[in-house]
Design a protein around this motif. Structure first.
Motif, PDB file in Angstrom:
ATOM      1  N   GLY A 164     -88.701 -38.656  10.451  1.00  0.00           N
ATOM      2  CA  GLY A 164     -88.434 -40.215  10.487  1.00  0.00           C
ATOM      3  C   GLY A 164     -87.345 -40.550   9.792  1.00  0.00           C
ATOM      4  O   GLY A 164     -87.027 -39.994   8.880  1.00  0.00           O
ATOM      5  N   GLU A 165     -86.620 -41.429   9.794  1.00  0.00           N
ATOM      6  CA  GLU A 165     -85.737 -42.180   8.931  1.00  0.00           C
ATOM      7  C   GLU A 165     -85.939 -44.184   8.851  1.00  0.00           C
ATOM      8  O   GLU A 165     -86.744 -44.446   9.078  1.00  0.00           O
ATOM      9  N   ILE A 166     -85.970 -43.744   6.920  1.00  0.00           N
ATOM     10  CA  ILE A 166     -86.571 -45.456   6.813  1.00  0.00           C
ATOM     11  C   ILE A 166     -85.537 -46.392   6.993  1.00  0.00           C
ATOM     12  O   ILE A 166     -84.515 -45.734   6.533  1.00  0.00           O
ATOM     13  N   VAL A 167     -86.344 -47.249   8.187  1.00  0.00           N
ATOM     14  CA  VAL A 167     -85.575 -48.080   8.729  1.00  0.00           C
ATOM     15  C   VAL A 167     -85.052 -49.008   7.492  1.00  0.00           C
ATOM     16  O   VAL A 167     -84.191 -49.572   6.915  1.00  0.00           O
ATOM     17  N   ASP A 168     -86.384 -49.902   7.398  1.00  0.00           N
ATOM     18  CA  ASP A 168     -86.817 -50.582   6.111  1.00  0.00           C
ATOM     19  C   ASP A 168     -88.209 -50.866   5.192  1.00  0.00           C
ATOM     20  O   ASP A 168     -89.112 -49.958   6.118  1.00  0.00           O
ATOM     21  N   ILE A 169     -87.465 -50.999   3.639  1.00  0.00           N
ATOM     22  CA  ILE A 169     -89.076 -51.817   3.156  1.00  0.00           C
ATOM     23  C   ILE A 169     -88.954 -52.373   2.577  1.00  0.00           C
ATOM     24  O   ILE A 169     -87.746 -52.858   2.381  1.00  0.00           O
ATOM     25  N   LYS A 170     -90.207 -52.898   2.170  1.00  0.00           N
ATOM     26  CA  LYS A 170     -90.981 -54.669   1.938  1.00  0.00           C
ATOM     27  C   LYS A 170     -91.622 -53.980   0.659  1.00  0.00           C
ATOM     28  O   LYS A 170     -92.303 -52.992   1.667  1.00  0.00           O
ATOM     29  N   GLY A 171     -92.345 -53.793   0.061  1.00  0.00           N
ATOM     30  CA  GLY A 171     -92.908 -53.852  -0.938  1.00  0.00           C
ATOM     31  C   GLY A 171     -92.949 -52.240  -1.600  1.00  0.00           C
ATOM     32  O   GLY A 171     -91.903 -51.527  -1.864  1.00  0.00           O
TER      33      GLY A 171
END
Length: 71
Positions: free
Chosen positions: A38-45
């Motif tokens: 899977g591809e990390i699309v966004d990171i929050k905290g």
């Protein structure tokens, strides 16, 4: 090394199955989150939004410590 946006990852089964998130919802996780990349699309905290595969599958928010680089 921590994962970052754009990295290809897979879910660590042991960390997800024993998590607070798993106990709060359906624990029948699809195999593709453990076996495919899977591809990390966004990171929050402490969480990453991960998009799996090229076929239509739901994207999912997962804790960063539940992910590892796909090799």
């Amino acid at each position: 090394m921590p994962v970052k946006r754009g990295d290809m990852v897979r879910v660590i089964r042991e960390k997800l199955e024993n998590s607070v998130e798993a106990k709060a919802s359906d624990t029948r996780f699809p195999d593709y989150i453990f076996d495919s990349k899977g591809e990390i699309v966004d990171i929050k905290g402490d969480y990453a939004f991960v998009k799996f595969g090229k076929v239509p599958t739901p994207n999912i928010w997962l804790r960063l410590d539940q992910l590892e680089e796909f090799k």
